[in-house]
Design a protein around this motif. Structure first.
Motif, PDB file in Angstrom:
ATOM      1  N   LYS A   1       0.426  -1.498   0.506  1.00 59.22           N
ATOM      2  CA  LYS A   1      -0.193   0.169  -0.254  1.00 59.22           C
ATOM      3  C   LYS A   1       1.126   1.751   0.200  1.00 59.22           C
ATOM      4  CE  LYS A   1      -4.151  -2.395   0.677  1.00 59.22           C
ATOM      5  NZ  LYS A   1      -4.550  -1.903  -0.905  1.00 59.22           N
ATOM      6  N   GLY A   2       2.236   1.526  -0.299  1.00 57.18           N
ATOM      7  CA  GLY A   2       3.086   2.305   0.161  1.00 57.18           C
ATOM      8  C   GLY A   2       3.186   2.883   1.225  1.00 57.18           C
ATOM      9  N   VAL A   3       2.635   2.690   2.503  1.00 57.58           N
ATOM     10  CA  VAL A   3       2.933   3.048   3.897  1.00 57.58           C
ATOM     11  C   VAL A   3       3.638   3.233   4.469  1.00 57.58           C
ATOM     12  CG1 VAL A   3       1.471   2.242   6.839  1.00 57.58           C
ATOM     13  CG2 VAL A   3       0.321   1.965   4.046  1.00 57.58           C
TER      14      VAL A   3
ATOM     15  N   MET B   1       0.555   6.698   9.004  1.00 57.84           N
ATOM     16  CA  MET B   1      -0.606   7.142   9.110  1.00 57.84           C
ATOM     17  C   MET B   1      -1.245   7.719   7.832  1.00 57.84           C
ATOM     18  SD  MET B   1      -1.388   8.004  13.708  1.00 57.84           S
ATOM     19  CE  MET B   1      -0.787   6.823  14.505  1.00 57.84           C
ATOM     20  N   TYR B   2      -1.284   8.765   7.735  1.00 57.70           N
ATOM     21  CA  TYR B   2      -1.844   9.785   6.452  1.00 57.70           C
ATOM     22  C   TYR B   2      -1.394   8.323   5.159  1.00 57.70           C
ATOM     23  CZ  TYR B   2      -1.312  12.705   2.671  1.00 57.70           C
ATOM     24  OH  TYR B   2      -1.638  13.780   1.252  1.00 57.70           O
ATOM     25  N   ARG B   3      -0.693   8.201   4.997  1.00 61.34           N
ATOM     26  CA  ARG B   3      -0.439   6.782   3.526  1.00 61.34           C
ATOM     27  C   ARG B   3      -1.102   5.897   3.691  1.00 61.34           C
ATOM     28  NH1 ARG B   3       6.586   6.852   4.643  1.00 61.34           N
ATOM     29  NH2 ARG B   3       6.722   8.848   3.214  1.00 61.34           N
ATOM     30  N   SER B   4      -1.743   5.536   4.825  1.00 53.72           N
ATOM     31  CA  SER B   4      -2.638   4.571   4.689  1.00 53.72           C
ATOM     32  C   SER B   4      -3.923   4.722   4.540  1.00 53.72           C
ATOM     33  CB  SER B   4      -2.620   3.655   6.473  1.00 53.72           C
ATOM     34  OG  SER B   4      -3.416   4.397   7.766  1.00 53.72           O
ATOM     35  N   VAL B   5      -4.836   6.010   4.537  1.00 50.13           N
ATOM     36  CA  VAL B   5      -6.250   6.570   4.400  1.00 50.13           C
ATOM     37  C   VAL B   5      -5.717   7.440   2.802  1.00 50.13           C
ATOM     38  CG1 VAL B   5      -6.835   6.274   6.778  1.00 50.13           C
ATOM     39  CG2 VAL B   5      -6.061   8.695   6.323  1.00 50.13           C
ATOM     40  N   ASP B   6      -4.908   8.013   2.142  1.00 45.60           N
ATOM     41  CA  ASP B   6      -4.264   8.551   1.485  1.00 45.60           C
ATOM     42  C   ASP B   6      -5.412   8.135   0.341  1.00 45.60           C
ATOM     43  OD1 ASP B   6      -3.976  10.910   0.029  1.00 45.60           O
ATOM     44  OD2 ASP B   6      -1.731   9.824  -0.577  1.00 45.60           O
ATOM     45  N   GLY B   7      -5.741   8.905  -0.560  1.00 43.64           N
ATOM     46  CA  GLY B   7      -6.717   8.393  -1.538  1.00 43.64           C
ATOM     47  C   GLY B   7      -8.404   7.777  -1.471  1.00 43.64           C
ATOM     48  N   TYR B   8      -8.122   8.076  -0.395  1.00 43.03           N
ATOM     49  CA  TYR B   8      -9.835   7.258   0.378  1.00 43.03           C
ATOM     50  C   TYR B   8     -11.195   8.438   0.687  1.00 43.03           C
ATOM     51  CZ  TYR B   8      -8.252   2.830   0.829  1.00 43.03           C
ATOM     52  OH  TYR B   8      -7.477   1.307   0.969  1.00 43.03           O
ATOM     53  N   TRP B   9     -10.059   9.355   1.412  1.00 39.02           N
ATOM     54  CA  TRP B   9     -11.326  11.044   1.956  1.00 39.02           C
ATOM     55  C   TRP B   9     -11.718  11.407   0.217  1.00 39.02           C
ATOM     56  CZ3 TRP B   9     -12.233  11.176   6.925  1.00 39.02           C
ATOM     57  CH2 TRP B   9     -11.341  10.781   7.240  1.00 39.02           C
ATOM     58  N   PRO B  10     -12.643  11.707   0.435  1.00 44.60           N
ATOM     59  CA  PRO B  10     -14.011  12.079  -0.706  1.00 44.60           C
ATOM     60  C   PRO B  10     -14.025  13.737  -0.798  1.00 44.60           C
ATOM     61  CG  PRO B  10     -15.292  11.190   1.213  1.00 44.60           C
ATOM     62  CD  PRO B  10     -13.675  11.218   1.598  1.00 44.60           C
ATOM     63  N   TYR B  11     -13.703  14.425   0.842  1.00 49.28           N
ATOM     64  CA  TYR B  11     -12.750  16.002   0.862  1.00 49.28           C
ATOM     65  C   TYR B  11     -12.060  16.105   0.537  1.00 49.28           C
ATOM     66  CZ  TYR B  11     -17.531  14.703   3.269  1.00 49.28           C
ATOM     67  OH  TYR B  11     -19.053  13.874   3.510  1.00 49.28           O
ATOM     68  N   GLY B  12     -11.101  15.369   0.532  1.00 54.47           N
ATOM     69  CA  GLY B  12      -9.085  16.115  -0.151  1.00 54.47           C
ATOM     70  C   GLY B  12      -8.855  16.517   1.021  1.00 54.47           C
ATOM     71  N   PHE B  13      -9.206  16.744   2.458  1.00 49.54           N
ATOM     72  CA  PHE B  13      -8.344  17.665   3.206  1.00 49.54           C
ATOM     73  C   PHE B  13      -7.509  17.008   3.964  1.00 49.54           C
ATOM     74  CE2 PHE B  13     -11.536  15.109   5.630  1.00 49.54           C
ATOM     75  CZ  PHE B  13     -10.864  14.727   6.700  1.00 49.54           C
ATOM     76  N   ALA B  14      -6.985  15.627   3.783  1.00 55.72           N
ATOM     77  CA  ALA B  14      -5.516  15.485   3.347  1.00 55.72           C
ATOM     78  C   ALA B  14      -4.450  15.634   2.595  1.00 55.72           C
ATOM     79  CB  ALA B  14      -5.540  14.166   4.334  1.00 55.72           C
TER      80      ALA B  14
ATOM     81  N   LEU C   1       5.872   8.504  11.796  1.00 50.84           N
ATOM     82  CA  LEU C   1       4.704   7.179  12.332  1.00 50.84           C
ATOM     83  C   LEU C   1       3.454   8.464  11.793  1.00 50.84           C
ATOM     84  CD1 LEU C   1       3.329   5.615  13.997  1.00 50.84           C
ATOM     85  CD2 LEU C   1       3.409   6.835  16.044  1.00 50.84           C
ATOM     86  N   MET C   2       3.409   9.565  11.800  1.00 50.01           N
ATOM     87  CA  MET C   2       2.700  10.777  11.244  1.00 50.01           C
ATOM     88  C   MET C   2       2.164  10.022   9.841  1.00 50.01           C
ATOM     89  SD  MET C   2       0.078  12.841  12.317  1.00 50.01           S
ATOM     90  CE  MET C   2      -0.693  11.007  11.932  1.00 50.01           C
ATOM     91  N   ALA C   3       3.162  10.005   9.288  1.00 50.21           N
ATOM     92  CA  ALA C   3       3.805   9.672   7.418  1.00 50.21           C
ATOM     93  C   ALA C   3       2.959   7.987   7.115  1.00 50.21           C
ATOM     94  CB  ALA C   3       4.803   9.515   6.880  1.00 50.21           C
TER      95      ALA C   3
END
Length: 254
Positions: A139-141, A164-177, A160-162
């Motif tokens: 997944k590129g996490v 977490m971000y990568r684990s959900v990147d692409g799922y957000w419909p609002y694009g706020f990440a 660690l923050m990176a």
């Protein structure tokens, strides 16, 4: 911003406001509706009611009840002040995001037969973290460096923050990440590595909120090794906001 999304996204200000409202709503709803059945909360002799992470409603109890993190095998210790390793970090995130329904990171009879498919030269199969590292690599996490994952190295707060971000990147419909959402003012923002800026901008707005040991802190301490208690705190906020919506769906935009 991803190519082709310009017409579908609302203005930045609207997205940022919606993100903050959604994160706050998720925190409230997660207290009322649990997406997963809670496990019995273990009693750690080195946690108890201590500080910002202890107690029945603390972050250590939260991640333990949901199986994201566990204590040291064969002991009653959680090790709140111990550094969290890269293997422990991806395993905890894997459990939070993917759920680990087959016990691939908790049951030796399940993970002992898993082959290493990560592509890293310093990882091997049959370990508690094998499924998580395979998942993180695919997944590129976790990207590693020089072909190495460095599973036993401590993870920094920005690393660690990176993850977490990568684990959900692409799922957000609002694009706020995204890195174009302005972070809160930090006194040590210059200490953030260049590569980590997009991740920390997002994380400081929705997950970290400064350094937990210093209440309402304006310091992020990105280069500091994350402790297991700090990882638990980040995972709790990550789960109550970001992952709640991934499991339960998003409200439609008006």
């Amino acid at each position: 911003m991803l190519p082709g999304n310009e017409r579908t996204k609302p203005p930045l200000a609207a997205r940022a406001s919606a993100a903050l409202a959604l994160a706050a709503l998720a925190a409230c709803l997660a207290c009322l509706v649990l997406a997963r059945p809670a496990l019995a909360s273990p009693s750690y002799s080195d946690v108890g009611e201590r500080g910002w992470y202890g107690g029945p409603h603390g972050c250590v109890a939260y991640v333990s009840e949901r199986g994201f993190m566990t204590g040291y095998e064969g002991t009653d210790l959680f090790g709140p002040d111990d550094p969290v390793t890269r293997a422990q970090a991806v395993t905890a995130i894997y459990r939070a995001v993917a759920g680990d329904p087959e016990g691939l990171t908790t049951d030796p009879s399940s993970y002992s037969g898993i082959a290493d498919e990560s592509g890293f030269s310093d990882t091997r199969g049959g370990e508690y973290c094998t499924a998580a590292v395979n998942w993180a690599a695919a997944k590129g996490v976790a990207r590693g460096s020089g072909g190495l994952f460095r599973p036993d190295d401590p993870v920094t707060r920005e690393e660690l923050m990176a993850m977490m971000y990568r684990s959900v990147d692409g799922y957000w419909p609002y694009g706020f990440a995204e890195p174009d959402v302005a972070p809160r003012t930090l006194l040590d923002e210059d200490a953030v590595s260049e590569w980590a800026v997009p991740y920390l901008v997002w994380g400081n707005k929705f997950v970290i909120y400064g350094y937990p040991a210093l209440r309402w802190s304006a310091y992020l301490m990105p280069q500091k090794q994350a402790t297991r208690a700090e990882a638990a705190k980040m995972l709790k906020r990550f789960d109550m906001g970001n992952l709640w919506f991934l499991r339960n769906g998003y409200p439609s935009e008006s």
